[in-house]
Structures are given as C-alpha cells and as structure tokens.
Motif scaffolding. Structure first.
Motif: not given
Length: 226
Positions: A178-179, A190, A194, A198, A208, A219
């Motif tokens: 996760s981020a 974070r 992200r 992304e 994702r 999340e």
C-alpha cells in the motif's frame, strides 16, 4: 516447468543462482556445472540433456569461455535458450553472445529483483512463442521479441527517476504494497509514495486493487506486474 542448467565456476555463485531459481514459479534446476567442458557434456551427452531448455551461462571459466560453449552447442544444432550471467562488460563479448543466440545478458553483481525480472521476461517470451504456431504475423513476432525487453516507465514531471527506481525495487521485492507501507519502508510521505505507485500502475508495471480486512477505510494495494 522450464528446465534450467546452471553454469558457473564459483561454488558460492552456483548455490546463489540455485536458490534464486528455486524461488521462482515455473522453473526448476535440472543440472549444475562448474566449467565449460562439463556444460557441453550436460547439454550434448548426459541423459538429462533433453530436459534442459534454458542455460544460465557464465562467460569466463578456467577450461573455456561461455562463448566457446555457445559455439559448440550451435554447431551441434542444439536448440536451447541461453541467458549470459557474467561480470564481463566487454561490448564485443556482448555482441558475440547475442549473435550466438543469448536472449539476455545479465551483469554481476545483481539483486534477486533484477534476476526475477529477466527470468519473468524470458517466461513471457516462451509463453508468446508457445502460443504462436505456423506462419507468425508481424504483430506476433513483435510481441515475442518485445516480451524480452523491459517496459520503460519514465518519471513524469515532479517524480525523479532515482526515487521511481527505489519504489519499483521495493514493490518488486515485496510483491504487494500500500502507499502507507511503501512510505514507511522508504522514508517518504504517503502522498509521494502514492504518486509513484499510481504512476507505475498507469504505466502497466503494477496493478491496483482494494485491500479489505483491516479496520477503517479500505486502502489501495499495488502489485508488481513487471
């Protein structure tokens, strides 16, 4: 399962490469050799020769070079794929190895993530080749050869190539992040983590999905695709 022959004159390196292969799905070590002569015997004379489909071949050995092995194998019309794994960086050696049919050239030292990426590219190449029968179209040929090349993911404005590489390596090693987890592992915010994740997802290098099961809001989870 793709049968693999390991060829390297250093016992510790053979052991490391064996461990690397064992961590991959779809590959199995069929034989190990510590020299050029024993490699030729394994490929051309031993009963296990027919099980070998891929050779991880060192270029420098006391009793001959990896190029010597390739020349003899091709002279005997032995159909086997080769990935050169070596510390030799000489451009002429690279050119000769490719001319003799090496599908990849990996320079020592390298990380497991680097190794896994090259082996994954080779596995995709095999899949494409196995799916193609008869007269191949140009698109099918491009797909086969393209599978051996990494997909470039240049950093857009605001993202640095160095940090993008760090995030990519961390995601490859972890498999899924996760981020929040990426930020904690790499010492960044974070929001920044992200953005890089992304970008990798948009470039097709990651997938994702929503991660459920933890209390609070779900999340986003990113999985490495390569």
């Amino acid at each position: 399962m793709i049968g693999v022959l390991l060829v390297d004159d250093e016992a510790l390196t053979l052991d490391l490469h064996r461990q690397y292969v064992q961590r991959l799905e779809g590959f199995r070590v069929v034989a190990e050799c510590s020299g050029a002569r024993s490699a030729l015997s394994a490929l051309l004379e031993r009963p296990t020769a027919g099980d070998i489909e891929l050779v991880l071949l060192d270029m420098t050995m006391p009793d001959g070079s990896g190029l010597d092995v390739l020349r003899h194998v091709r002279a005997r019309a032995r159909n086997v794929d080769v990935i050169a794994i070596t510390s030799v960086r000489d451009a002429d050696v690279v050119r000769q190895a490719v001319a003799l049919g090496a599908v990849q050239y990996l320079v020592k030292p390298f990380t497991f993530a680097d190794f896994r990426e090259r082996m994954s590219q080779y596995a995709r190449f095999r899949e494409r080749a196995d799916e193609t029968t008869g007269a191949a179209t140009q698109a099918e040929i491009d797909a086969m050869l393209g599978a051996l090349r990494p997909v470039a993911a240049p950093a857009p404005k605001g993202l640095t190539p160095e940090t993008l590489e760090r995030v990519s390596i961390r995601l490859r090693d972890a498999g899924a992040l996760s981020a929040r987890e990426a930020a904690e592992a790499l010492g960044m915010s974070r929001v920044a983590a992200r953005r890089y994740l992304e970008h990798l997802a948009d470039a097709g290098r990651a997938e994702r999905a929503q991660r459920y099961g933890a209390p609070g809001r779900p999340e986003a989870e990113y999985r490495w695709r390569g």
